[in-house]
Write a protein that holds these residues in place. Structure first.
Motif, mmCIF file in Angstrom:
data_model
loop_
_atom_site.group_PDB
_atom_site.id
_atom_site.type_symbol
_atom_site.label_atom_id
_atom_site.label_comp_id
_atom_site.label_asym_id
_atom_site.label_seq_id
_atom_site.Cartn_x
_atom_site.Cartn_y
_atom_site.Cartn_z
ATOM 1 N N UNK A 7 42.145 39.028 24.404
ATOM 2 C CA UNK A 7 41.049 38.496 25.209
ATOM 3 C C UNK A 7 41.632 37.903 26.485
ATOM 4 N N UNK A 8 41.203 38.442 27.604
ATOM 5 C CA UNK A 8 41.637 37.952 28.911
ATOM 6 C C UNK A 8 40.535 37.065 29.477
ATOM 7 N N UNK A 9 40.896 35.816 29.775
ATOM 8 C CA UNK A 9 39.970 34.876 30.401
ATOM 9 C C UNK A 9 40.491 34.604 31.806
ATOM 10 N N UNK A 10 39.619 34.858 32.786
ATOM 11 C CA UNK A 10 39.975 34.614 34.182
ATOM 12 C C UNK A 10 39.004 33.602 34.773
ATOM 13 N N UNK A 11 39.529 32.724 35.602
ATOM 14 C CA UNK A 11 38.696 31.758 36.316
ATOM 15 C C UNK A 11 38.911 31.977 37.804
ATOM 16 N N UNK A 12 37.790 32.111 38.515
ATOM 17 C CA UNK A 12 37.825 32.277 39.962
ATOM 18 C C UNK A 12 37.256 31.028 40.625
ATOM 19 N N UNK A 13 37.840 30.640 41.730
ATOM 20 C CA UNK A 13 37.340 29.518 42.499
ATOM 21 C C UNK A 13 35.876 29.796 42.845
ATOM 22 N N UNK A 14 34.977 28.850 42.615
ATOM 23 C CA UNK A 14 33.560 29.106 42.875
ATOM 24 C C UNK A 14 33.271 29.616 44.287
ATOM 25 N N UNK A 15 33.975 29.110 45.276
ATOM 26 C CA UNK A 15 33.706 29.539 46.654
ATOM 27 C C UNK A 15 34.052 31.009 46.879
ATOM 28 N N UNK A 16 34.817 31.612 45.972
ATOM 29 C CA UNK A 16 35.183 33.019 46.100
ATOM 30 C C UNK A 16 34.152 33.951 45.477
ATOM 31 N N UNK A 17 33.323 33.456 44.569
ATOM 32 C CA UNK A 17 32.428 34.352 43.832
ATOM 33 C C UNK A 17 30.950 33.974 43.900
ATOM 34 N N UNK A 18 30.632 32.829 44.515
ATOM 35 C CA UNK A 18 29.230 32.422 44.552
ATOM 36 C C UNK A 18 29.006 31.417 45.667
ATOM 37 N N UNK A 19 27.747 31.220 46.027
ATOM 38 C CA UNK A 19 27.372 30.166 46.960
ATOM 39 C C UNK A 19 27.146 28.896 46.158
ATOM 40 N N UNK A 33 32.068 32.098 37.410
ATOM 41 C CA UNK A 33 33.485 31.878 37.721
ATOM 42 C C UNK A 33 34.429 32.266 36.595
ATOM 43 N N UNK A 34 33.954 32.251 35.358
ATOM 44 C CA UNK A 34 34.784 32.684 34.237
ATOM 45 C C UNK A 34 34.424 34.125 33.899
ATOM 46 N N UNK A 35 35.432 34.963 33.829
ATOM 47 C CA UNK A 35 35.232 36.361 33.436
ATOM 48 C C UNK A 35 36.061 36.580 32.176
ATOM 49 N N UNK A 36 35.431 37.137 31.164
ATOM 50 C CA UNK A 36 36.094 37.353 29.886
ATOM 51 C C UNK A 36 36.006 38.827 29.533
ATOM 52 N N UNK A 37 37.157 39.411 29.221
ATOM 53 C CA UNK A 37 37.212 40.797 28.782
ATOM 54 C C UNK A 37 38.032 40.881 27.515
ATOM 55 N N UNK A 51 47.522 42.354 36.649
ATOM 56 C CA UNK A 51 46.922 42.932 37.855
ATOM 57 C C UNK A 51 45.735 42.132 38.389
ATOM 58 N N UNK A 52 45.458 40.980 37.836
ATOM 59 C CA UNK A 52 44.258 40.238 38.204
ATOM 60 C C UNK A 52 44.585 39.090 39.140
ATOM 61 N N UNK A 53 44.144 39.191 40.390
ATOM 62 C CA UNK A 53 44.307 38.041 41.290
ATOM 63 C C UNK A 53 43.145 37.062 41.076
ATOM 64 N N UNK A 54 43.448 35.895 40.561
ATOM 65 C CA UNK A 54 42.420 34.882 40.327
ATOM 66 C C UNK A 54 43.084 33.516 40.386
ATOM 67 N N UNK A 55 42.291 32.478 40.266
ATOM 68 C CA UNK A 55 42.830 31.124 40.328
ATOM 69 C C UNK A 55 43.608 30.779 39.062
ATOM 70 N N UNK A 56 43.005 31.018 37.891
ATOM 71 C CA UNK A 56 43.646 30.757 36.608
ATOM 72 C C UNK A 56 43.326 31.904 35.663
ATOM 73 N N UNK A 57 44.272 32.249 34.789
ATOM 74 C CA UNK A 57 43.993 33.255 33.761
ATOM 75 C C UNK A 57 44.897 33.016 32.565
#
Length: 90
Positions: A7-19, A33-37, A51-57
């Motif tokens: 299970x890959x959990x990725x967190x993206x900075x909110x300003x990068x994925x949403x208003x 902001x959290x993507x789970x695969x 291969x995932x550029x994100x803030x935390x994973x």
């Protein structure tokens, strides 16, 4: 024997994925902001992780309680708890 880390959990900075506005809720941030695969093998999960550029994973065991992890991670992110984040994400 430990469970496979599939299970890959990725967190993206909110300003990068949403208003983000003052009305943005915690649930909205968690949703966007959290993507789970989940992958079929550790190798596939590791390749995606690399291969995932994100803030935390991080990679979790296949039996992990993902919702519990996301909820806890979000609390530590809000608190800027770098020690916890560095221990639980990479």
């Amino acid at each position: 024997m430990s469970d496979m880390k599939t299970i890959l959990v990725r967190y993206y900075n909110p300003s990068e994925v949403m208003d983000v506005t003052p009305e943005t809720t915690a649930d909205e941030i968690k949703e966007y902001c959290f993507r789970v695969n989940k992958y079929t093998s550790e190798g596939a999960a590791l390749n995606a992780y690399a291969e995932t550029p994100c803030t935390w994973s991080t990679l979790l065991d296949e039996t992990a309680d993902v919702k519990k992890f996301v909820d806890e991670a979000y609390e530590h992110i809000k608190q800027h708890d770098m020690e916890w984040l560095e221990e639980n994400f990479t």
